[in-house]
Motif scaffolding. Structure first.
Motif, PDB file in Angstrom:
ATOM      1  N   UNK A   1     -22.766  17.684 -22.962  1.00  0.00           N
ATOM      2  CA  UNK A   1     -23.948  18.136 -22.231  1.00  0.00           C
ATOM      3  C   UNK A   1     -23.894  17.586 -20.815  1.00  0.00           C
ATOM      4  N   UNK A   2     -24.089  18.465 -19.834  1.00  0.00           N
ATOM      5  CA  UNK A   2     -24.017  18.061 -18.435  1.00  0.00           C
ATOM      6  C   UNK A   2     -25.333  17.451 -17.981  1.00  0.00           C
ATOM      7  N   UNK A   3     -25.268  16.223 -17.506  1.00  0.00           N
ATOM      8  CA  UNK A   3     -26.436  15.535 -16.959  1.00  0.00           C
ATOM      9  C   UNK A   3     -26.348  15.596 -15.433  1.00  0.00           C
ATOM     10  N   UNK A   4     -27.285  16.302 -14.853  1.00  0.00           N
ATOM     11  CA  UNK A   4     -27.242  16.562 -13.415  1.00  0.00           C
ATOM     12  C   UNK A   4     -27.476  15.283 -12.613  1.00  0.00           C
ATOM     13  N   UNK A   5     -26.736  15.162 -11.516  1.00  0.00           N
ATOM     14  CA  UNK A   5     -26.889  14.034 -10.624  1.00  0.00           C
ATOM     15  C   UNK A   5     -27.946  14.300  -9.561  1.00  0.00           C
ATOM     16  N   UNK A   6     -28.161  13.368  -8.673  1.00  0.00           N
ATOM     17  CA  UNK A   6     -29.211  13.513  -7.660  1.00  0.00           C
ATOM     18  C   UNK A   6     -28.947  14.612  -6.641  1.00  0.00           C
ATOM     19  N   UNK A   7     -27.723  15.175  -6.627  1.00  0.00           N
ATOM     20  CA  UNK A   7     -27.430  16.236  -5.671  1.00  0.00           C
ATOM     21  C   UNK A   7     -28.177  17.520  -6.002  1.00  0.00           C
ATOM     22  N   UNK A   8     -28.716  17.631  -7.219  1.00  0.00           N
ATOM     23  CA  UNK A   8     -29.451  18.829  -7.623  1.00  0.00           C
ATOM     24  C   UNK A   8     -30.914  18.684  -7.208  1.00  0.00           C
ATOM     25  N   UNK A   9     -31.139  18.797  -5.908  1.00  0.00           N
ATOM     26  CA  UNK A   9     -32.478  18.719  -5.330  1.00  0.00           C
ATOM     27  C   UNK A   9     -32.494  19.578  -4.078  1.00  0.00           C
ATOM     28  N   UNK A  10     -33.690  19.825  -3.543  1.00  0.00           N
ATOM     29  CA  UNK A  10     -33.781  20.594  -2.305  1.00  0.00           C
ATOM     30  C   UNK A  10     -33.273  19.795  -1.114  1.00  0.00           C
TER      31      UNK A  10
END
Length: 320
Positions: free
Chosen positions: A96-105
């Motif tokens: 399962x892929x746990x998104x890092x902080x780059x997934x933000x506006x």
């Protein structure tokens, strides 16, 4: 079109005024950051510690409906700490892929040049293509998406220079600088009860920002302006003081920025003054100077300014 340009100008100025409540006396820097936002570009904020680089990013996030994620870059930071990581789930027997902080506006990359080049390179794909590839699977980031990176001067202890490929992905490099005397007095008077980032009102929602981005992309550009942009960028490649000039990506970035600046001025067309005003922050950080030029104390900003002075401007625009 003119009415829409006026609406763009009013909202742009409202955002700048809102941010100026906490970033005193830095209107030009604030407006450059907003231009990057509406270009869907990225901004590199370079200056000594304590001048408000992080506050600039936080005030922008507070003024619009956007998720801000902050990453403190350190020498032990890993690429997966930014992009995310796949973790095996024993219940489902799958990764399962746990998104890092780059997934933000808005992604605040604080002190980006304190991390190793390998970690800095983790941002290359997402800054250009707005997606992250992990384990051969692509994951898009939300829109709008913008990286605001702060950087200490490279001659300070514990810093690594950014790779040329990454510098080229920043639409602009700006400096905050020390405030003037009157502005610093206002900062002191306002603490601790004065305007703070957390108290800034929301000026634009996500749909408003997306609409402004789309409108700016439709700003009219005359053929003479296209020629002028290419002439200015091409001149940096021919300069005897430069060993690596600005790339075609720089031409595209300069044109996008000029469209936003025109809309921010209430115009539905680009004029030569837009190119002249934005050439230095858009182009200078992309140039690599020769050793001889550096020994003479020449700077990339000075070379871009000289290029503007020696490149013939376009003829007066007609029919716009």
């Amino acid at each position: 079109m003119a009415a829409l340009a006026l609406q763009f100008q009013q909202r742009f100025q409202a955002l700048a005024a809102n941010m100026e409540q906490v970033i005193r006396g830095k209107r030009e820097t604030v407006e450059l950051a907003l231009i990057c936002l509406f270009c869907e570009g990225h901004v590199l904020i370079e200056d000594v510690p304590g001048t408000g680089k992080t506050t600039l990013a936080r005030s922008l996030a507070a003024s619009i409906q956007a998720e801000l994620r902050r990453v403190q870059f350190t020498p032990d930071l890993l690429p997966s700490d930014i992009t995310g990581v796949s973790i095996f789930d024993q219940a489902s027997h799958s990764f399962e892929f746990h998104r890092g902080p780059v997934f933000a506006n808005l992604v605040l990359a604080d002190e980006i040049n304190r991390a190793s080049p390998k970690t800095q390179a983790a941002l290359l794909e997402v800054m250009e293509e707005r997606r992250v590839t992990v384990d051969a699977e692509s994951h898009p980031v939300p829109r709008p998406f913008m990286v605001l990176a702060t950087q200490n001067p490279v001659d300070m202890d514990g810093t690594y220079p950014l790779p040329e490929a990454q510098l080229d992905r920043f639409l602009m490099r700006v400096a905050v600088g020390y405030p003037d005397h009157a502005s610093e007095v206002e900062v002191l008077k306002g603490m601790p009860t004065g305007p703070q980032v957390e108290r800034l009102p929301l000026i634009a929602r996500a749909a408003d920002v997306a609409g402004m981005i789309d409108f700016a992309a439709r700003i009219h550009v005359a053929d003479s302006i296209y020629d002028y942009v290419v002439a200015v960028v091409g001149a940096t490649r021919r300069s005897p003081e430069v060993r690596l000039g600005a790339s075609p990506r720089a031409s595209l970035a300069l044109l996008r920025a000029c469209r936003v600046r025109a809309a921010a001025a209430g115009r539905h067309y680009v004029v030569p003054e837009d190119v002249k005003a934005l050439a230095v922050p858009v182009l200078a950080h992309r140039l690599l100077l020769t050793a001889e030029a550096e020994l003479r104390g020449r700077t990339a900003m000075a070379i871009v300014a000289d290029t503007l002075a020696t490149t013939p401007g376009p003829q007066a625009l007609a029919g716009v």
